[in-house]
Design a protein around this motif. Structure first.
Motif: not given
Length: 158
Positions: A84-109
């Motif tokens: 749920d907190l990860q999903d909130r992070l995703f929503a917050e990342a979306r909120r602060v992006l300009t139109p045409g913006g990009v959310f990118a990253g990596s993580d471990s398995l």
């Protein structure tokens, strides 16, 4: 992220000790790093005088909507304690992006070595198979997830 056009003002979430900060700061005109741990944030601010380091949470990003051309996070999502907190992070990342913006990253398995390295630490590994649906639910489009042997990368736009 090296082959991505992330624009002029990038927000880095959860830089930790700053390995990715050191790489990012030389590649983008303006880098802002948001770190939850106050001691790590203070250390980053001292080490990187050319980066705006802010102490705060990626689940409640303290910036206005559409403030950044890109949001990035590298090997930090597994430190977010619940889905749920990860999903909130995703929503917050979306909120602060300009139109045409990009959310990118990596993580471990989750691997035996990774689990051992996180013994006694928060380790809530993201399932890369479920990530596209979770990012779409946060309002992202053009979602790409690539899986390696012990890591994954992602990119999503708005």
């Amino acid at each position: 992220m090296a082959d991505q056009d992330l624009g002029d003002h990038v927000l880095e979430l959860g830089p930790g000790r700053g390995a990715s900060t050191a790489w990012l700061k030389d590649r983008f005109p303006t880098l802002t790093s948001l770190e939850l741990d106050p001691d790590l944030a203070a250390d980053l601010a001292e080490r990187f005088d050319d980066v705006a380091v802010i102490h705060g949470s990626a689940t409640s990003i303290p910036f206005e909507p559409a403030a950044f051309s890109a949001v990035v996070c590298t090997t930090m999502l597994h430190h977010v304690p619940t889905a749920d907190l990860q999903d909130r992070l995703f929503a917050e990342a979306r909120r602060v992006l300009t139109p045409g913006g990009v959310f990118a990253g990596s993580d471990s398995l989750s691997t035996p070595v990774f689990r051992l390295a996180h013994h006694g630490d928060v380790m809530n590994v993201v399932d890369p198979e479920a990530l596209p649906e979770r990012l779409a639910a946060a309002g992202f489009t053009d979602i790409e997830v690539r899986r390696g042997s012990d890591f994954f990368t992602f990119r999503a736009g708005i």
